[in-house]
Scaffold this active site. Structure first.
Site, PDB file in Angstrom:
ATOM      1  N   ARG A   1       0.801  -1.231   0.000  1.00  0.00           N
ATOM      2  CA  ARG A   1       0.000   0.000   0.000  1.00  0.00           C
ATOM      3  C   ARG A   1       0.827   1.272   0.000  1.00  0.00           C
ATOM      4  O   ARG A   1       0.296   2.379  -0.126  1.00  0.00           O
ATOM      5  CB  ARG A   1      -0.901   0.005   1.228  1.00  0.00           C
ATOM      6  CG  ARG A   1      -0.124  -0.016   2.551  1.00  0.00           C
ATOM      7  CD  ARG A   1      -1.030  -0.328   3.716  1.00  0.00           C
ATOM      8  NE  ARG A   1      -0.322  -0.498   4.971  1.00  0.00           N
ATOM      9  CZ  ARG A   1      -0.899  -0.972   6.071  1.00  0.00           C
ATOM     10  NH1 ARG A   1      -2.176  -1.316   6.053  1.00  0.00           N
ATOM     11  NH2 ARG A   1      -0.208  -1.106   7.181  1.00  0.00           N
ATOM     12  N   GLU A   2       2.165   1.145   0.124  1.00  0.00           N
ATOM     13  CA  GLU A   2       3.008   2.333   0.284  1.00  0.00           C
ATOM     14  C   GLU A   2       3.419   2.849  -1.083  1.00  0.00           C
ATOM     15  O   GLU A   2       4.572   2.766  -1.502  1.00  0.00           O
ATOM     16  CB  GLU A   2       4.194   1.972   1.191  1.00  0.00           C
ATOM     17  CG  GLU A   2       3.708   1.588   2.593  1.00  0.00           C
ATOM     18  CD  GLU A   2       4.743   0.849   3.444  1.00  0.00           C
ATOM     19  OE1 GLU A   2       5.923   0.789   3.048  1.00  0.00           O
ATOM     20  OE2 GLU A   2       4.349   0.324   4.505  1.00  0.00           O
TER      21      GLU A   2
ATOM     22  N   HIS B   1      10.049   2.746   2.495  1.00  0.00           N
ATOM     23  CA  HIS B   1       8.670   2.529   2.970  1.00  0.00           C
ATOM     24  C   HIS B   1       7.982   3.881   3.107  1.00  0.00           C
ATOM     25  O   HIS B   1       8.582   4.931   2.950  1.00  0.00           O
ATOM     26  CB  HIS B   1       8.682   1.857   4.350  1.00  0.00           C
ATOM     27  CG  HIS B   1       9.121   0.441   4.333  1.00  0.00           C
ATOM     28  ND1 HIS B   1       8.272  -0.594   4.593  1.00  0.00           N
ATOM     29  CD2 HIS B   1      10.332  -0.120   4.079  1.00  0.00           C
ATOM     30  CE1 HIS B   1       8.925  -1.739   4.509  1.00  0.00           C
ATOM     31  NE2 HIS B   1      10.185  -1.479   4.199  1.00  0.00           N
TER      32      HIS B   1
ATOM     33  N   TYR C   1       9.354   1.856  16.387  1.00  0.00           N
ATOM     34  CA  TYR C   1       9.195   0.685  17.240  1.00  0.00           C
ATOM     35  C   TYR C   1      10.231  -0.335  16.799  1.00  0.00           C
ATOM     36  O   TYR C   1      10.712  -0.304  15.663  1.00  0.00           O
ATOM     37  CB  TYR C   1       7.782   0.082  17.141  1.00  0.00           C
ATOM     38  CG  TYR C   1       7.256  -0.052  15.728  1.00  0.00           C
ATOM     39  CD1 TYR C   1       7.653  -1.104  14.905  1.00  0.00           C
ATOM     40  CD2 TYR C   1       6.372   0.880  15.200  1.00  0.00           C
ATOM     41  CE1 TYR C   1       7.184  -1.226  13.609  1.00  0.00           C
ATOM     42  CE2 TYR C   1       5.897   0.778  13.905  1.00  0.00           C
ATOM     43  CZ  TYR C   1       6.310  -0.286  13.107  1.00  0.00           C
ATOM     44  OH  TYR C   1       5.855  -0.390  11.827  1.00  0.00           O
TER      45      TYR C   1
ATOM     46  N   GLU D   1      11.364   5.798   5.939  1.00  0.00           N
ATOM     47  CA  GLU D   1       9.921   6.015   5.876  1.00  0.00           C
ATOM     48  C   GLU D   1       9.734   7.369   5.195  1.00  0.00           C
ATOM     49  O   GLU D   1      10.175   8.395   5.706  1.00  0.00           O
ATOM     50  CB  GLU D   1       9.309   6.045   7.281  1.00  0.00           C
ATOM     51  CG  GLU D   1       9.449   4.752   8.070  1.00  0.00           C
ATOM     52  CD  GLU D   1       8.443   3.665   7.676  1.00  0.00           C
ATOM     53  OE1 GLU D   1       7.637   3.896   6.749  1.00  0.00           O
ATOM     54  OE2 GLU D   1       8.495   2.582   8.294  1.00  0.00           O
TER      55      GLU D   1
HETATM   56  O1  0X9 Z   1       6.790  -1.987  10.235  1.00  0.00           O
HETATM   57  C1  0X9 Z   1       7.521  -1.937   9.249  1.00  0.00           C
HETATM   58  O2  0X9 Z   1       7.849  -2.893   8.585  1.00  0.00           O
HETATM   59  C2  0X9 Z   1       8.072  -0.573   8.811  1.00  0.00           C
HETATM   60  N1  0X9 Z   1       7.075   0.446   8.930  1.00  0.00           N
HETATM   61  S1  0X9 Z   1       5.852   0.481   7.862  1.00  0.00           S
HETATM   62  O3  0X9 Z   1       4.906   1.470   8.285  1.00  0.00           O
HETATM   63  N2  0X9 Z   1       6.369   0.980   6.474  1.00  0.00           N
HETATM   64  O4  0X9 Z   1       5.306  -0.811   7.755  1.00  0.00           O
HETATM   65  C3  0X9 Z   1       9.225  -0.202   9.688  1.00  0.00           C
HETATM   66  C4  0X9 Z   1      10.267  -1.241   9.796  1.00  0.00           C
HETATM   67  C5  0X9 Z   1      11.504  -0.691  10.439  1.00  0.00           C
HETATM   68  N3  0X9 Z   1      12.381  -1.726  10.856  1.00  0.00           N
HETATM   69  C6  0X9 Z   1      12.526  -2.073  12.149  1.00  0.00           C
HETATM   70  N4  0X9 Z   1      11.920  -1.443  13.107  1.00  0.00           N
HETATM   71  N5  0X9 Z   1      13.297  -3.120  12.391  1.00  0.00           N
HETATM   72 ZN    ZN Z   2       6.354  -0.403   4.998  1.00  0.00          ZN
END
Ligand code: 0X9
Ligand code: ZN
Length: 760
Positions: A179-180, A306, A358, A380
């Site tokens: 969706r991104e 992302h 996170y 992001e």
């Molecule tokens: O959750 C994810 O995979 C990523 N965010 S998203 O909103 N695009 O889905 C962030 C992933 C970052 N990587 C780690 N936190 N390890």
């Molecule tokens: Zn993502």
């Protein structure tokens, strides 16, 4: 409801070409609402009841959710309030489709950020753009197909390699998450802009001569197609694995073999948006990319794009324990962030994701770093966190997002293109002296080539002519010391550091030297008019309308938790800062103003410098307030702006920053006594603002050449005429010939002149 009739066929025509668009019929009866979910249990209940959280990681707090009438009834029965964001998702989708069709140009005739970037593109459009890049730039571009998806779609990309041969490589991929949509657009622009720039832009040409670039815009073609398909879902995230149950898909960005299923933002439920899959690297899309990277063997850096939140995430992503290369990773993340901010002023915070987003296990931020040591990042993209555009920002965001991230990408490639690293650990000297040499520490280290310590050198000049060279002193390991000679007041010192590698490479600092050089001012003395490290109070005053959080002097007490400084800037202990208390507190209800005592600056040429800290990125309304610094001539009622920090952009997310101002250029020519005031204004009640000031100094560099001892007649050299002049004055108290100032011209003065014989 006419739009449903006219658009229910999902291939709509915009000009001659049929363009697939998400079908509004799939969204009838749905809306996007904002829910304040009180706790984890409720989050899980909502997910189990089929509500879809439009957050990367559904968590307690305010966030957007997709609901239908049943969902709304459920919320009501649970006593949760749903504030509508998009009341009629079908109408919204129809509107978005119409808007997008209207702005679509006929792309392909021109290059660069042409009309292709007017709108989000579908998989076939992205693939034909790849074809176009490959055919337009067949000298450097080669198409690659790294594998196929669950549903048999090709995962395609392009390699840019100028001149062929093996080079260190950097890989950019987009769209692990379906969706991104802004992700493949920003990713493909990297290939577009680099290919266009090769041979036309000197920076890009120099980089591509040293580094190979791999661009794979869509890693998850099945999921991406599903966001467009009739019966599909615009907010689909995962791939389309058939899980042999009621729910499809694996989250590709939880499937990597780096702390796979490690429990940080993971789920083993196939219905979850963060389903880790049946095993590490189980997904064909993941193995396609992983196998390609391992087989390549020389990928030194990569970025996984992302959306959204405007962040640069640095390994490791599953723990805050810093990896061995944290300093380098964090510094490169900072360079990427600075480069991004330099284009449209948008601040992408860079840090370990556990601190700013996170933690997550099994993600592509970690697998390259853990598997083969590549400097890997996740970005992001736009929009900002909390922006209603979310995964579906207006098409007008595509171009600025791609432009700013291209600048960030160049910063990363630039880093990789340097086979050896040179750092000036204490920064370059900004002043040099007329009578003593100036030494500064240098760190030289191997990146992909070992440096030859014997070749480490400082190149300098004072007159814009050819460079003189001085070997660096090798202190052992990666530590060196560079020493600049003395200069005369009329010279303009310029310098750079260079080293040769054992395999024929060369590195310089600055990296583009000698086109870009370091410069220093020659000083015989530095006059200091005001110097305050905040350990005592020379007479600052605090005023303003704030109801809480006024400026105060002390050792920072807040622990750096909500945008406040964890320590002072100059290491003395205390500084001035707003609301210096433990815990969650900040300036509230108005402005707090810190006014300096009067500072005397007779004559001109003075510089004002201070450390400042400013953070306004926490709270419900981040990036709303500003910090201002103004000056006033003592006795005058008017204040003039020196700088305004914020409401967004560089300097608004904390960190001590040294600001300095040439006071003549700032309007203080002719002013003899002035003062400054620093205002932190809480104009928006939802924002958390924290400010600090430290190390305020007003100084002036002065330069007077040291007279050349023995050059009595000022000819520029000590010669026989000077000896004759001493002999002529022998026995007298002639102050010129009395070179040692002992009141008598005697044999010691002759010895002084003879000892200094030669050019000055
Ligand atoms: O959750 C994810 O995979 C990523 N965010 S998203 O909103 N695009 O889905 C962030 C992933 C970052 N990587 C780690 N936190 N390890
Ligand atoms: Zn993502």
């Amino acid at each position: 409801m006419n739009y449903l009739v006219s658009l229910c066929c999902v291939c709509v025509t915009g000009g001659a070409v049929a363009v697939p668009m998400p079908d509004p019929a799939d969204y009838v009866g749905k809306q996007i609402v904002e829910i304040d979910v009180p706790d984890e249990v409720t989050v899980n209940q909502l997910l189990a009841d089929g509500l879809d959280a439009l957050a990367c990681r559904p968590s307690p707090g305010v966030g957007p959710w997709v609901v239908d009438d049943d969902g709304l009834a459920l919320l009501e029965s649970m006593g949760l309030t749903a504030s509508p964001l998009i009341e009629d998702l079908a109408a919204y989708q129809a509107g978005r489709n119409a808007e997008r069709l209207a702005i679509r140009g006929t792309h392909g005739a021109t290059r660069g950020l042409d009309s292709f970037y007017d709108d989000f593109r579908t998989l076939p459009e992205l693939n034909s753009r790849l074809d176009q890049i490959i055919s337009d730039h067949s000298d450097i571009a080669t198409g690659i197909m790294i594998g196929t998806s669950h549903e048999g779609r090709q995962i395609r990309g392009v390699v840019l390699n100028a001149g062929g041969g093996s080079k260190p490589a950097v890989l950019f991929n987009g769209c692990q998450h379906a969706r991104e949509w802004i992700s493949p657009m920003s990713t493909i622009n990297i290939a577009d802009s680099l290919a266009d720039g090769y041979g036309t832009d000197s920076t890009i040409t120099a980089l591509l001569d040293k580094v190979e670039i791999i661009v794979i815009p869509v890693v998850n073609p099945d999921g991406f197609e599903h966001t467009y398909a009739a019966g599909g879902y615009r907010f689909w995230r995962k791939n389309r694995r058939d899980n042999a149950g009621s729910c499809e898909g694996v989250d590709l960005n939880r499937n990597w073999d780096a702390d796979w299923n490690g429990g940080e933002s993971t789920s083993t439920d196939p219905c979850s948006d963060i389903y880790v899959g049946p095993g590490p690297m189980s997904e064909p899309e993941v193995t396609a990319l992983g196998d390609y990277c391992l087989a390549h063997g020389n990928i030194l850096a990569q970025i996984d794009f992302h959306s959204y939140s405007q962040l640069i995430l640095e390994p490791r992503g599953y723990t805050t324990a810093p990896p061995p290369d944290w300093d380098e990773l964090h510094a490169v993340g900072g360079s990427i962030s600075d480069a991004i901010a330099s284009v449209h002023g948008v601040n992408y915070t860079h840090d370990n994701p556990c601190n700013i987003l996170y933690c997550a296990s099994g993600t592509l931020i970690d697998w390259p770093y853990d598997s083969y040591g590549a400097l890997s990042f996740t970005i992001e993209l736009r929009p900002a966190s909390g922006d209603p555009g979310g995964f579906d920002p207006p098409s007008s965001e595509i171009r600025p997002c791609a432009e700013e991230n291209f600048a960030g990408v160049l910063a990363l490639i630039e880093h990789v293109s340097t086979t050896m690293g040179i750092e000036l650990t204490a920064g370059p000297p900004t002043t040099v002296s007329t009578d003593v040499t100036t030494s500064f520490p240098v760190r030289i280290f191997e990146r992909s080539e070992a440096p030859d310590p014997a070749t480490a050198r400082l190149l300098y000049r004072g007159d814009g002519g050819s460079f003189d060279e001085a070997d660096l002193l090798h202190l052992g390991g990666e530590s060196y010391e560079a020493t600049l000679p003395t200069f005369t007041c009329s010279e303009s010192p310029e310098f750079y550091v260079a080293v040769d590698g054992v395999s024929g490479g060369m590195a310089t600092y600055p990296s583009s030297a000698p086109s870009e050089l370091l410069i220093a001012t020659v000083a015989s003395d530095v006059a200091v008019a005001f110097d305050d490290n905040a350990e005592t109070d020379p007479g600052w005053t605090v005023s303003g309308t704030a109801s809480d959080g006024h400026w105060d002097r002390g050792v920072p007490a807040g622990g750096g938790l909500r945008g406040d400084p964890p320590a002072d800037a100059d290491g003395s202990g205390q500084c001035w800062l707003t609301d210096n208390v433990e815990g969650n507190s900040d300036v509230d209800g108005g402005a707090t103003v810190l006014t300096s005592p009067a500072m005397d600056i007779p004559g001109d040429g003075w510089t004002l410098a201070y450390w400042r800290w400013y953070s306004n990125t926490f709270g419900g309304a981040p990036n709303a307030d500003v910090l201002t610094v103004e000056w006033s001539e003592v006795g005058s009622a008017t204040w003039q702006n020196l700088e305004t920090v914020g409401p967004s952009g560089p300097g608004t997310s904390g960190g001590w920053i040294r600001a300095d101002f040439d006071l003549d250029a700032s309007g203080l020519l002719g002013v003899d006594v002035f003062q400054i005031r620093v205002t932190a204004d809480d104009a928006d009640s939802g924002s958390v603002i924290e400010a600090g000031i430290d190390g305020v100094q007003v100084s002036r560099i002065e330069c007077e050449d040291t007279p050349c001892l023995g050059d009595l007649d000022g000819s520029g050299e000590v010669d026989v005429d000077d000896i004759l002049q001493v002999l002529g004055a022998f026995g007298s108290n002639d102050p010129v010939a009395d070179t040692n100032g002992d009141g008598i011209v005697d044999v010691n003065d002759i010895l002084n002149v003879v000892g200094a014989y030669g050019p000055c």
